[in-house]
Motif scaffolding. Sequence first.
Motif, PDB file in Angstrom:
ATOM      1  N   VAL A  16      -0.598  -0.004 -15.724  1.00 17.31           N
ATOM      2  CA  VAL A  16      -1.838  -0.682 -15.979  1.00 17.31           C
ATOM      3  C   VAL A  16      -2.968   0.244 -16.659  1.00 17.31           C
ATOM      4  O   VAL A  16      -2.826   1.519 -16.338  1.00 17.31           O
ATOM      5  N   ALA A  17      -3.812   0.021 -17.288  1.00 13.07           N
ATOM      6  CA  ALA A  17      -4.861   0.468 -17.663  1.00 13.07           C
ATOM      7  C   ALA A  17      -6.162  -0.132 -17.477  1.00 13.07           C
ATOM      8  O   ALA A  17      -6.458  -1.337 -17.311  1.00 13.07           O
ATOM      9  N   VAL A  18      -7.243   0.719 -16.733  1.00 12.12           N
ATOM     10  CA  VAL A  18      -8.499   0.334 -16.325  1.00 12.12           C
ATOM     11  C   VAL A  18      -9.594   0.881 -16.830  1.00 12.12           C
ATOM     12  O   VAL A  18      -9.604   1.741 -17.496  1.00 12.12           O
ATOM     13  N   THR A  31      -9.520  -3.519  -6.022  1.00 11.23           N
ATOM     14  CA  THR A  31     -10.176  -4.801  -5.589  1.00 11.23           C
ATOM     15  C   THR A  31     -10.846  -5.316  -6.502  1.00 11.23           C
ATOM     16  O   THR A  31     -10.638  -6.700  -6.919  1.00 11.23           O
ATOM     17  N   ASP A  32     -11.561  -4.599  -7.383  1.00 15.44           N
ATOM     18  CA  ASP A  32     -12.666  -5.423  -8.142  1.00 15.44           C
ATOM     19  C   ASP A  32     -12.159  -5.580  -9.613  1.00 15.44           C
ATOM     20  O   ASP A  32     -12.330  -6.611 -10.175  1.00 15.44           O
ATOM     21  N   GLU A  33     -11.430  -4.783 -10.352  1.00 15.80           N
ATOM     22  CA  GLU A  33     -10.884  -4.776 -11.397  1.00 15.80           C
ATOM     23  C   GLU A  33      -9.463  -5.385 -11.208  1.00 15.80           C
ATOM     24  O   GLU A  33      -9.068  -6.130 -12.482  1.00 15.80           O
ATOM     25  N   LEU A  34      -8.367  -5.078 -10.458  1.00 18.04           N
ATOM     26  CA  LEU A  34      -7.351  -5.412 -10.477  1.00 18.04           C
ATOM     27  C   LEU A  34      -7.023  -6.599  -9.547  1.00 18.04           C
ATOM     28  O   LEU A  34      -6.053  -6.923  -9.323  1.00 18.04           O
ATOM     29  N   HIS A  35      -8.129  -6.964  -8.596  1.00 14.56           N
ATOM     30  CA  HIS A  35      -8.163  -8.016  -7.833  1.00 14.56           C
ATOM     31  C   HIS A  35      -6.806  -8.174  -6.914  1.00 14.56           C
ATOM     32  O   HIS A  35      -6.503  -9.234  -6.644  1.00 14.56           O
ATOM     33  N   GLY A  38      -4.613  -6.387  -0.761  1.00 16.10           N
ATOM     34  CA  GLY A  38      -4.050  -5.806   0.289  1.00 16.10           C
ATOM     35  C   GLY A  38      -4.806  -4.566   0.798  1.00 16.10           C
ATOM     36  O   GLY A  38      -5.347  -4.590   2.012  1.00 16.10           O
ATOM     37  N   PRO A  39      -5.257  -3.507  -0.137  1.00 18.11           N
ATOM     38  CA  PRO A  39      -6.236  -2.597   0.601  1.00 18.11           C
ATOM     39  C   PRO A  39      -7.519  -3.073   0.843  1.00 18.11           C
ATOM     40  O   PRO A  39      -8.142  -4.070   0.228  1.00 18.11           O
ATOM     41  N   ARG A  40      -8.230  -2.756   2.050  1.00 18.11           N
ATOM     42  CA  ARG A  40      -9.398  -3.277   2.484  1.00 18.11           C
ATOM     43  C   ARG A  40     -10.346  -2.117   2.692  1.00 18.11           C
ATOM     44  O   ARG A  40     -10.206  -1.234   2.872  1.00 18.11           O
ATOM     45  N   PHE A  41     -11.718  -2.674   2.468  1.00 20.00           N
ATOM     46  CA  PHE A  41     -12.750  -1.534   2.730  1.00 20.00           C
ATOM     47  C   PHE A  41     -13.221  -1.939   4.081  1.00 20.00           C
ATOM     48  O   PHE A  41     -13.460  -2.843   4.749  1.00 20.00           O
ATOM     49  N   THR A  71      -4.913   9.230 -12.081  1.00 17.41           N
ATOM     50  CA  THR A  71      -4.355   8.917 -13.533  1.00 17.41           C
ATOM     51  C   THR A  71      -3.069   9.510 -13.715  1.00 17.41           C
ATOM     52  O   THR A  71      -2.972  10.629 -13.486  1.00 17.41           O
ATOM     53  N   GLY A  72      -2.046   8.696 -14.300  1.00 18.48           N
ATOM     54  CA  GLY A  72      -0.862   9.092 -14.676  1.00 18.48           C
ATOM     55  C   GLY A  72       0.091   9.069 -13.487  1.00 18.48           C
ATOM     56  O   GLY A  72       1.270   9.606 -13.561  1.00 18.48           O
ATOM     57  N   LYS A  73      -0.247   8.667 -12.349  1.00 25.53           N
ATOM     58  CA  LYS A  73       0.444   8.617 -10.974  1.00 25.53           C
ATOM     59  C   LYS A  73       1.091   7.311 -10.733  1.00 25.53           C
ATOM     60  O   LYS A  73       0.646   6.470 -11.096  1.00 25.53           O
ATOM     61  N   THR A  74       1.752   7.283  -9.461  1.00 22.93           N
ATOM     62  CA  THR A  74       2.633   6.110  -8.927  1.00 22.93           C
ATOM     63  C   THR A  74       1.563   5.714  -7.855  1.00 22.93           C
ATOM     64  O   THR A  74       2.036   6.209  -6.902  1.00 22.93           O
ATOM     65  N   VAL A  75       1.015   4.403  -8.018  1.00 25.44           N
ATOM     66  CA  VAL A  75       0.274   3.938  -6.681  1.00 25.44           C
ATOM     67  C   VAL A  75       1.122   2.788  -6.335  1.00 25.44           C
ATOM     68  O   VAL A  75       1.579   1.738  -7.244  1.00 25.44           O
ATOM     69  N   THR A  76       1.366   2.689  -4.913  1.00 26.09           N
ATOM     70  CA  THR A  76       1.991   1.434  -4.488  1.00 26.09           C
ATOM     71  C   THR A  76       1.056   0.840  -3.367  1.00 26.09           C
ATOM     72  O   THR A  76       0.419   1.632  -2.668  1.00 26.09           O
ATOM     73  N   THR A  77       0.651  -0.403  -3.544  1.00 27.42           N
ATOM     74  CA  THR A  77      -0.027  -0.989  -2.467  1.00 27.42           C
ATOM     75  C   THR A  77       0.584  -1.939  -1.702  1.00 27.42           C
ATOM     76  O   THR A  77       2.004  -2.154  -1.854  1.00 27.42           O
ATOM     77  N   LEU A  78       0.034  -2.593  -0.575  1.00 25.48           N
ATOM     78  CA  LEU A  78       0.620  -3.617   0.172  1.00 25.48           C
ATOM     79  C   LEU A  78       1.555  -4.574  -0.511  1.00 25.48           C
ATOM     80  O   LEU A  78       2.569  -4.746  -0.253  1.00 25.48           O
ATOM     81  N   GLU A  79       0.931  -5.060  -1.544  1.00 23.22           N
ATOM     82  CA  GLU A  79       1.526  -5.868  -2.396  1.00 23.22           C
ATOM     83  C   GLU A  79       3.153  -5.348  -2.941  1.00 23.22           C
ATOM     84  O   GLU A  79       3.874  -6.261  -3.423  1.00 23.22           O
ATOM     85  N   GLY A  80       3.217  -4.237  -3.082  1.00 16.21           N
ATOM     86  CA  GLY A  80       4.290  -3.648  -3.589  1.00 16.21           C
ATOM     87  C   GLY A  80       5.632  -3.055  -2.723  1.00 16.21           C
ATOM     88  O   GLY A  80       6.387  -2.589  -3.130  1.00 16.21           O
ATOM     89  N   LEU A  81       5.164  -3.157  -1.454  1.00 16.85           N
ATOM     90  CA  LEU A  81       6.159  -2.871  -0.613  1.00 16.85           C
ATOM     91  C   LEU A  81       7.405  -3.374  -0.523  1.00 16.85           C
ATOM     92  O   LEU A  81       8.383  -2.559  -0.350  1.00 16.85           O
ATOM     93  N   PRO A  82       7.603  -4.762  -0.647  1.00 20.30           N
ATOM     94  CA  PRO A  82       8.792  -5.546  -0.587  1.00 20.30           C
ATOM     95  C   PRO A  82       9.561  -4.906  -2.011  1.00 20.30           C
ATOM     96  O   PRO A  82      10.877  -4.349  -1.688  1.00 20.30           O
ATOM     97  N   ALA A  83       9.093  -4.504  -3.101  1.00 23.68           N
ATOM     98  CA  ALA A  83       9.772  -4.008  -4.377  1.00 23.68           C
ATOM     99  C   ALA A  83      10.366  -2.826  -3.895  1.00 23.68           C
ATOM    100  O   ALA A  83      11.228  -2.171  -4.571  1.00 23.68           O
ATOM    101  N   LEU A  84       9.350  -2.050  -3.194  1.00 27.53           N
ATOM    102  CA  LEU A  84       9.754  -0.689  -2.924  1.00 27.53           C
ATOM    103  C   LEU A  84      10.855  -0.474  -2.234  1.00 27.53           C
ATOM    104  O   LEU A  84      11.660   0.562  -2.421  1.00 27.53           O
TER     105      LEU A  84
END
Length: 170
Positions: A16-18, A31-35, A38-41, A71-84
């Motif tokens: 992704v590019a933001v 949350t705001d740019e990628l909508h 999972g992650p919560r404030f 930047t350049g790293k791998t981020v996994t959120t709640l949404e990505g846990l089943p695929a992980l």
Amino acid sequence: MADSSNSKFSLNGSEVAVTASADTPLLYVLTDELHLLGPRFGCGLAQCGSCSVLVDGVEVRSCVTPLSAITGKTVTTLEGLPALHAASKGLAKVPEFTPLQQALIDTQAIQCGYCTNGIQIKATELLAKNPSPSEQEIRTAMNGHLCRCGTYPKIITAIEQAARSMRGKA
Ligand code: FES
Ligand code: FES
């Protein structure tokens, strides 16, 4: 006001590019740019764990992590846990729920759900490093995650159940 960054990183298996500025907290980017939902404030102060994500497999508090740090790293959120989970086990199909998510459902460890994102992120990190954690090791790992509903005993039971399931001893 800082310039936009055009930062790139891997998010749940996709590049992704933001455009947010480099000092924007990762949580706001997610949350705001990628909508993502999972992650919560929660506290915004790295105290509660509700905003946690995995960065290169390690839990970080996204509310205090600037975009420049991932930047350049791998981020996994709640949404990505089943695929992980599927990737880690070599599964041909991504499951609807991870063993941990199923265990949290089975044990009714999810009440309001405020803490549930961070619980899953931290427990995923723990089980990747330690497939057979003791109760004390689970307690120590989860120490920085606040559950205002007080479901801690059920959370521990769920993590133990998930560990057994992932070891093929459900
Ligand atoms: S919102 Fe990030 S730790 Fe509480
Ligand atoms: S389930 Fe409500 S805060 Fe943990």
